[in-house]
Scaffold this motif. Structure first.
Motif, PDB file in Angstrom:
ATOM      1  N   PRO A   1      -7.747  -0.874   9.775  1.00 48.95           N
ATOM      2  CA  PRO A   1      -8.363  -0.836   8.439  1.00 48.95           C
ATOM      3  C   PRO A   1      -9.885  -0.680   8.451  1.00 48.95           C
TER       4      PRO A   1
ATOM      5  N   GLN B   1      -7.963  14.995   0.317  1.00 54.97           N
ATOM      6  CA  GLN B   1      -6.523  14.830   0.490  1.00 54.97           C
ATOM      7  C   GLN B   1      -5.823  15.699  -0.565  1.00 54.97           C
TER       8      GLN B   1
ATOM      9  N   GLN C   1      -7.682   3.909   8.921  1.00 54.73           N
ATOM     10  CA  GLN C   1      -7.718   3.973   7.465  1.00 54.73           C
ATOM     11  C   GLN C   1      -8.235   5.331   7.008  1.00 54.73           C
ATOM     12  N   GLY C   2      -9.157   5.897   7.778  1.00 58.11           N
ATOM     13  CA  GLY C   2      -9.665   7.223   7.438  1.00 58.11           C
ATOM     14  C   GLY C   2      -8.569   8.272   7.429  1.00 58.11           C
TER      15      GLY C   2
ATOM     16  N   LEU D   1      -5.370   7.712   6.754  1.00 60.99           N
ATOM     17  CA  LEU D   1      -4.561   7.466   5.558  1.00 60.99           C
ATOM     18  C   LEU D   1      -5.248   7.990   4.302  1.00 60.99           C
ATOM     19  N   ASP D   2      -6.571   7.875   4.251  1.00 62.21           N
ATOM     20  CA  ASP D   2      -7.309   8.245   3.041  1.00 62.21           C
ATOM     21  C   ASP D   2      -7.561   9.749   2.929  1.00 62.21           C
ATOM     22  N   LEU D   3      -7.683  10.451   4.057  1.00 65.43           N
ATOM     23  CA  LEU D   3      -8.169  11.832   4.035  1.00 65.43           C
ATOM     24  C   LEU D   3      -7.125  12.881   4.400  1.00 65.43           C
TER      25      LEU D   3
ATOM     26  N   GLY E   1      -0.188   4.232   0.724  1.00 62.01           N
ATOM     27  CA  GLY E   1      -0.526   5.002   1.909  1.00 62.01           C
ATOM     28  C   GLY E   1       0.206   4.509   3.141  1.00 62.01           C
ATOM     29  N   GLU E   2       0.309   3.205   3.282  1.00 64.53           N
ATOM     30  CA  GLU E   2       1.000   2.653   4.435  1.00 64.53           C
ATOM     31  C   GLU E   2       2.515   2.814   4.294  1.00 64.53           C
TER      32      GLU E   2
ATOM     33  N   SER F   1       0.841  -1.198   0.000  1.00 64.99           N
ATOM     34  CA  SER F   1       0.000   0.000   0.000  1.00 64.99           C
ATOM     35  C   SER F   1       0.875   1.247   0.000  1.00 64.99           C
TER      36      SER F   1
ATOM     37  N   ASP G   1     -13.081   4.276   9.416  1.00 60.47           N
ATOM     38  CA  ASP G   1     -13.090   5.311   8.387  1.00 60.47           C
ATOM     39  C   ASP G   1     -12.938   6.723   8.945  1.00 60.47           C
TER      40      ASP G   1
END
Length: 335
Positions: free
Chosen positions: A132, A326, A155-156, A158-160, A106-107, A104, A135
């Motif tokens: 994970p 992001q 995970q939220g 990492l995503d945002l 992001g990770e 990943s 969110d």
């Protein structure tokens, strides 16, 4: 942001609160003795001409047993926490797994940021983990010392979050490890458990009926006051350590928009009634989180300060929430 000044203030307030906690424990022991003495005087008043003196070593036994309950409860609770299997096992119980940078982007970015922050902070690298199934933007750190520590993000997050904001959230959590906040919180939680045992002892005594009901009720009354004082002081210490970690994050990243952006996006996410709900966090780990359950109310038992207050301390003024996108193209605001 005057981060060095704010750090010094937070440390000074923490010291005062810990001293008050020690006084609360001593006050509970003295309060139990006075309550039992009052019960004894009342018993003599009812007996009229028959006067019964205090038993031998009345003060020493009352205070000693109360302190034994508090310290014994503290030892039991902290031992249970230590025997839980370490920081990584606790994180897995909450729902985290080890980061997989090879699978990943992001990770991979998260692991790189943790390495950068640890170099800046001159501290060992903690185990990096991800939640994970969450969110919402959040994170936590745990561990009794720097050699057994975990930093986990949702995970939220990492995503945002942008790279700068992710640096802010990691720096905040690394500050908790570096300053020993996780150990301090666990120690105070053990003391609160010990104060609760005073109430439990009174409850057990009350069930024996007769005069034991009177003495047990007196112990329960004092124990409940001591427990409430301990919980309030534990929460106050937790709030001060959040302020300290916020200031540390700005110091290490040299950017207000890093952690500030995280908190402003969290305001947006919490105001969105339509966002998917996350799996419930165990209330026992609330003090470990970047954003606690009760962070908006400003109550005495809240483990975190309100988001608006934290944002004002970072920027020196109120700031509007940020959209949940992001975007790494925005220019940074210097600390």
């Amino acid at each position: 942001m005057r981060f060095f000044e704010l750090q010094q203030q937070a440390r000074a307030r923490t010291t005062r609160l810990v001293l008050l906690f020690a006084l609360a424990v001593a006050g509970t022991a003295l309060g139990v003795h006075l309550a039992l003495a009052l019960c004894w005087w009342t018993l003599n008043w009812f007996l009229g001409p028959v006067e019964i003196g205090f038993p031998r070593s009345f003060f020493a036994v009352n205070v000693g047993v109360t302190l034994l309950l508090v310290l014994g409860g503290w030892w039991i609770e902290t031992s249970n926490l230590k025997m839980a299997g370490g920081a990584e096992r606790l994180a897995r119980r909450i729902g985290a797994r080890e980061a997989r940078p090879g699978t990943s982007m992001g990770e991979q970015r998260l692991c790189n940021i943790v390495d950068e922050v640890c170099i800046a902070a001159h501290m060992p690298r903690p185990t990096v983990m991800v939640m994970p199934r969450h969110d919402a933007i959040n994170a936590f750190a745990t561990g009794w010392d720097e050699d057994d520590a975990v930093v986990a993000v949702t995970q939220g997050a990492l995503d945002l979050l942008t790279r700068e904001e992710l640096q802010g959230i990691v720096a905040h959590e690394c500050s908790h490890i570096h300053e020993g906040d996780t150990r301090l919180n666990m120690q105070l939680a053990g003391m609160v458990f010990g104060l609760e045992m005073v109430w439990d002892f009174g409850d057990i005594l009350r069930e024996k009926r007769g005069l034991a009901t009177v003495f047990g009720t007196a112990i329960m009354a004092v124990g409940s006051i001591g427990w409430l004082a301990g919980r309030c002081l534990q929460a106050a210490v937790s709030r001060e350590r959040e302020f300290l970690a916020d200031a540390r994050a700005v110091q290490w990243t040299r950017s207000r928009d890093g952690l500030g952006g995280v908190l402003r996006k969290a305001m947006t996410q919490r105001a969105d009634a339509n966002r998917p709900s996350d799996p419930a966090w165990p209330i026992a780990v609330d003090h470990l989180l970047l954003l606690g359950h009760l962070a908006e109310h400003g109550g005495w038992l809240d483990s975190h300060p309100p988001l608006a207050v934290r944002i004002r301390r970072i920027y020196g003024r109120s700031m509007a929430p940020l959209p949940l996108v992001q975007d790494d193209t925005q220019p940074a605001t210097p600390a």
